[in-house]
Write a protein that holds these residues in place. Structure first.
Motif, PDB file in Angstrom:
ATOM      1  N   LYS A 259       0.937  -0.978   0.073  1.00 33.56           N
ATOM      2  CA  LYS A 259       0.044   0.088   0.002  1.00 33.56           C
ATOM      3  C   LYS A 259       0.996   1.164   0.012  1.00 33.56           C
ATOM      4  O   LYS A 259       1.980   1.244   0.219  1.00 33.56           O
ATOM      5  N   ASP A 260       0.286   2.442  -0.333  1.00 33.39           N
ATOM      6  CA  ASP A 260       1.199   3.810  -0.405  1.00 33.39           C
ATOM      7  C   ASP A 260       1.487   4.057   0.810  1.00 33.39           C
ATOM      8  O   ASP A 260       1.072   3.962   2.072  1.00 33.39           O
ATOM      9  N   LEU A 261       2.513   4.813   0.872  1.00 40.21           N
ATOM     10  CA  LEU A 261       2.994   5.590   1.793  1.00 40.21           C
ATOM     11  C   LEU A 261       2.867   7.105   1.796  1.00 40.21           C
ATOM     12  O   LEU A 261       3.770   7.950   2.342  1.00 40.21           O
ATOM     13  N   PHE A 262       2.030   7.621   0.977  1.00 43.10           N
ATOM     14  CA  PHE A 262       1.685   8.869   0.898  1.00 43.10           C
ATOM     15  C   PHE A 262       1.636   9.808   2.265  1.00 43.10           C
ATOM     16  O   PHE A 262       1.831  11.012   2.337  1.00 43.10           O
ATOM     17  N   SER A 263       0.945   9.342   3.345  1.00 47.76           N
ATOM     18  CA  SER A 263       1.004   9.937   4.391  1.00 47.76           C
ATOM     19  C   SER A 263       2.273  10.235   5.089  1.00 47.76           C
ATOM     20  O   SER A 263       2.291  11.271   5.912  1.00 47.76           O
ATOM     21  N   ALA A 264       3.397   9.668   4.889  1.00 43.81           N
ATOM     22  CA  ALA A 264       4.668   9.983   5.182  1.00 43.81           C
ATOM     23  C   ALA A 264       5.036  11.481   4.807  1.00 43.81           C
ATOM     24  O   ALA A 264       6.093  12.263   5.435  1.00 43.81           O
ATOM     25  N   GLY A 265       4.486  11.829   3.574  1.00 44.46           N
ATOM     26  CA  GLY A 265       4.664  13.095   2.809  1.00 44.46           C
ATOM     27  C   GLY A 265       6.108  13.604   2.504  1.00 44.46           C
ATOM     28  O   GLY A 265       6.506  14.568   2.377  1.00 44.46           O
ATOM     29  N   SER A 452      -4.578   8.688  -3.951  1.00 49.34           N
ATOM     30  CA  SER A 452      -4.515   8.081  -2.498  1.00 49.34           C
ATOM     31  C   SER A 452      -4.840   7.106  -2.659  1.00 49.34           C
ATOM     32  O   SER A 452      -5.553   6.258  -3.592  1.00 49.34           O
ATOM     33  N   ALA A 453      -4.819   6.298  -1.367  1.00 54.03           N
ATOM     34  CA  ALA A 453      -5.298   4.764  -0.896  1.00 54.03           C
ATOM     35  C   ALA A 453      -4.696   3.760  -2.093  1.00 54.03           C
ATOM     36  O   ALA A 453      -5.519   3.007  -2.533  1.00 54.03           O
TER      37      ALA A 453
END
Length: 457
Positions: A259-265, A452-453
């Motif tokens: 899954k993505d790690l976009f929340s890490a920014g 996202s997601a």
């Protein structure tokens, strides 16, 4: 009686090859040549880190690669003639936000002495003397800090290595195509004290690398950023070290993610862009719903790459023979009736560039386009050439509205579905040509789009 601990460079010599060197501190993961990047290289367990040193107008030594400060800071000017140490340290120098929109805007250009004091006690350093006259003062600082057993000095010119040889510091001459400088021989360089050579894997061959090692040289290969390129290097022990902007990804020790790690920014392992886009890999919007996006309508993307931008998401690969990709996406703008968001699946982590003259001749796989008009097109890509193999027209995509795209890869087909649209909303392509070791790339053309997601199942 306690046995003395060997110097860091000796310990590196004693390791089995290839050693893995973080180029500019690991410039795909953190702003290159900053203290932050070099600290990250240490924390992530690089075998050594490479950094660039420039002698500037007042004789000071700064850590930076380019001949100007324009690309990687908010300053302007030529390092060797315009930049001074006080100028580099003044105020809030921004050496971070160019790399990624979420990085701090007050990172500084490091002073060479500070990097030596901070990093060299823990991690072997390769000091690249990047302009004429930088070798002597760099070695003087290394000697002043008594770091001779912790560093190697690297240069484009033999003249920058003379001081290192005299001080007994290991030295490396950069010879991109594996050919010695005019009038020089490898035996002569070895006799003079330069035991290391750096070669560009795109300009030399496996046979040349092997012959250099057979001549007694320790060969460092640069700048290797894909697993596919690393796989093509000789595995006979002739590669002493691999220099990479993301060595953890290339060597396969970075974790695969489903899954993505976009929340890490910030960027994760294996994220890279086509060559034409240089440093542009998109931007992040962290929050309750975390997004990462690309803007193909940016002036530089439009000018340099025909409004096409993409980024490999290597941390999601290699993918199994059968899998499903799910992702939310939003078109924030579209500048053409054919504007598209794209999901490309390549066999191996080779570059993919949908630019008409792009450098994707090695790419095989599939490219799925969701156009803002609502049309879904599926292309089969062979040696970089796309051929349309499926299409369906769905309802037009509303700017700013969240869409959901699903791509199912089975043993015999690809099924692409815009799950939130009314039927017809799906296209099935019967094809079993490419399976296994696939890597996803996300891209845009004539659009600003965010995702996202992103998940793999």
């Amino acid at each position: 009686m306690t046995t003395p601990t060997p110097p860091l460079w000796t310990l590196l010599e004693n390791q089995p090859g290839p050693r893995w060197i973080a180029h500019r501190g690991g410039s795909l993961l953190a702003p290159e040549n900053t203290i932050e990047a070099l600290r990250a290289a240490d924390q992530l367990g690089a075998d050594a880190a490479e950094m660039d040193v420039y002698v500037v107008a007042d004789g000071g030594l700064m850590v930076m690669h380019d001949g100007t400060v324009d690309r990687t800071t908010n300053l302007t000017g030529t390092q060797s003639t315009a930049l001074t140490v006080p100028a580099a340290l003044r105020g809030r120098v921004d050496a971070g936000s160019w790399f990624c929109n979420t990085w701090p805007s007050d990172l500084r250009i490091p002073v060479f002495a500070d990097v030596c004091a901070d990093i060299a006690p823990r991690l072997p350093l390769i000091v690249h003397c990047n302009n004429h006259g930088s070798g002597n003062p760099a070695v003087a600082e290394i000697v002043r800090q008594d770091l001779g057993g912790r560093v190697l000095v690297m240069g484009w010119w033999e003249s920058e290595l003379v001081a290192a040889r005299a001080a007994g510091i290991p030295s490396l001459l950069l010879c991109p195509d594996g050919t010695p400088p005019a009038g020089q021989t490898w035996n002569g360089l070895l006799a003079a004290g330069t035991a290391y050579v750096g070669v560009d894997y795109t300009q030399t061959s496996a046979a040349t690398i092997t012959s250099l090692a057979a001549a007694g040289l320790r060969v460092m290969v640069y700048t290797v950023n894909s697993r596919t390129d690393y796989a093509a290097l000789p595995k006979d022990g002739s590669v002493w070290a691999v220099i990479s902007d993301d060595p953890w990804y290339v060597r396969g020790t970075a974790p695969m993610r489903t899954k993505d790690l976009f929340s890490a920014g910030t960027f994760f392992h294996g994220m890279s862009a086509p060559t034409d886009l240089v440093d542009y890999r998109g931007s992040f919007t962290p929050g309750a719903t975390s997004w990462w996006g690309l803007d193909g309508t940016r002036a530089d993307v439009t000018a340099d790459n025909d409004s096409y931008a993409s980024c490999r998401h290597g941390y999601l690969g290699p993918l199994a023979s059968t899998f499903t990709v799910d992702t939310d996406l939003v078109f924030d703008s579209a500048s053409s009736g054919t504007a598209s968001a794209q999901l490309t699946l390549t066999v191996g982590d080779v570059p993919y560039d949908d630019h008409p003259s792009g450098s994707s001749t090695a790419a095989n796989g599939y490219n799925v386009l969701l156009r803002q008009s609502g049309v879904i097109d599926v292309y089969k890509v062979a040696a970089g050439t796309p051929t349309k193999v499926g299409t369906v027209t769905t309802a037009a995509v509303t700017i700013g509205a969240v869409q959901h795209l699903r791509v199912q890869v089975t043993a015999t087909s690809l099924i692409v579905t815009r799950t939130n649209a009314a039927t017809p909303n799906s296209v099935t392509v019967s094809d079993a040509t490419y399976r296994g070791t696939m890597y996803p790339h996300l891209g845009v053309r004539h659009a600003s789009t965010r995702w996202s997601a992103l998940t793999i199942s």
